[in-house]
Scaffold this active site. Structure first.
Site, short mmCIF file in Angstrom:
data_model
loop_
_atom_site.label_atom_id
_atom_site.label_comp_id
_atom_site.label_asym_id
_atom_site.label_seq_id
_atom_site.Cartn_x
_atom_site.Cartn_y
_atom_site.Cartn_z
N SER A 1 1.15 -1.27 0.09
CA SER A 1 -0.22 0.19 0.05
C SER A 1 0.88 1.78 -0.01
O SER A 1 1.61 1.43 0.64
CB SER A 1 -1.11 0.34 1.28
OG SER A 1 -1.07 1.42 1.30
N TYR B 1 0.38 -0.13 10.51
CA TYR B 1 -0.26 -0.78 9.07
C TYR B 1 1.03 -0.66 8.34
O TYR B 1 1.38 -1.45 7.53
CB TYR B 1 -1.04 0.13 9.16
CG TYR B 1 -1.96 -0.57 7.01
CD1 TYR B 1 -2.81 -1.44 7.43
CD2 TYR B 1 -1.99 0.53 6.31
CE1 TYR B 1 -2.97 -2.49 5.73
CE2 TYR B 1 -2.30 0.51 4.84
CZ TYR B 1 -2.64 -0.39 3.98
OH TYR B 1 -3.06 -1.13 3.61
#
Length: 330
Positions: A159, A185
């Site tokens: 990501s 994350y």
């Protein structure tokens, strides 16, 4: 040392779909494994690969739920839990016993922004354990089949969120620093990229290439379930009624657009002989010039490229050694 990140001029862009990138590509006789393949981007990836002729196997913790979700797709569902080392080993052993080779491995499954620090049964932070370690172990377990294919590809979903954090090698589990949902994350997504760099360096001479993919922002897949709706509205991802906004120029995509880069990396002839790179919008991405804190929210939606620390070969080697230690794979 950093990996070269140079676009190849694929002819596709942020608005391209899985149908666009697979036009004219025949995957008959090829086998793929896609984690998280029964929802969101994974389901579109499985549907697209199967429609092009591939045999697709989907590992799933809840087999019956996965089969219901994939009722209209020609694919197999086998049991596996990314947080269970024994389950991963069992899946890999079953695959090696039943299939002669593996052409495509898509490490698609993931979780995002858990609001509180959560540890698995081994004491590992959940996002790092799920997004990176489980896939690291699975890939190593399937390496014999990937090598036998002769020209295999491993595609790992990362990501643009990797910009939130490098890997903190001394404390990946937040034992001695304050936990943050986006820090955890970001660390796990950086790990996905470094794993790609390390895997490609070790295996390309044996016919296995690796790619890391940022699909864009795709609301409604379930990945965003831990993020308050109002936060997504304020970020311009959802409209005032809570409906997904589609604007590929801002990396806001449909599922078919989001999965296109995954499918392109898995199948494109333009990537023959290449690997160890971070891709977005159906092309290899450049090194990012992003500076934390230097952009507005609107600017942040248009950021592209990979952070230099995520493609650093020395860091990739360090992550590989740490990951082996954590899964006790010596």
């Amino acid at each position: 040392m950093q990996i070269s990140q140079h676009p190849v001029g694929s002819g596709f862009n942020a608005a391209s779909t899985t149908g666009d990138v697979l036009d004219g590509i025949d995957l008959s006789g090829r086998t793929a494994v896609v984690t998280g393949g029964y929802s969101g981007l994974g389901l579109e990836t499985v549907r697209s690969l199967a429609a092009a002729g591939a045999r697709v196997v989907v590992p799933a913790r809840d087999v019956e739920r996965a089969r219901r979700a994939m009722a209209a797709v020609d694919a197999e569902v086998w049991p596996m839990d990314l947080l269970s080392p024994a389950s991963i080993d069992a899946f890999a052993e079953r695959f090696l016993a039943r299939a002669s080779s593996l052409d495509l491995l898509v490490n698609n499954a993931g979780i995002m922004a858990l609001p509180a620090l959560t540890l698995d049964e081994r004491g590992y932070e959940y996002q790092f354990a799920t997004n990176h370690l489980g896939h690291f172990q699975l890939t190593l377990g399937l390496l014999p089949a990937l090598r036998r294919a002769g020209d295999a590809r491993v595609v790992s979903l990362t990501s643009l969120g990797h910009r939130y954090s490098p890997v903190h090698f001394e404390d990946v589990n937040f034992a001695h620093r304050q936990y943050g949902p986006w820090l955890a994350y970001g660390q796990s997504k950086t790990a996905n990229i470094l794993f790609t760099v390390g895997l490609d360096a070790r295996e390309r001479s044996g016919g296995v290439s690796a790619f890391a993919v940022h699909p864009g922002s795709i609301a409604g897949t379930g990945l965003e379930k831990h993020i308050p709706t109002q936060m997504l509205i304020d970020a311009g991802v959802l409209d005032s009624q809570g409906r997904p906004i589609v604007d590929p120029s801002r990396n806001l995509k449909t599922v078919a657009q989001g999965a296109a880069t995954t499918v392109w990396c898995a199948t494109s002839p333009r990537l023959a002989g290449l690997g160890g790179v971070y891709c977005e919008n159906c092309d290899i991405a450049p090194i990012s010039t992003f500076q934390p804190g230097s952009t507005t929210m609107e600017d942040a939606m248009r950021i592209s490229g990979v952070m230099p620390y995520a493609v650093d070969a020395a860091s990739a080697d360090r992550l590989w050694a740490l990951s082996e230690e954590m899964i006790e794979e010596r």
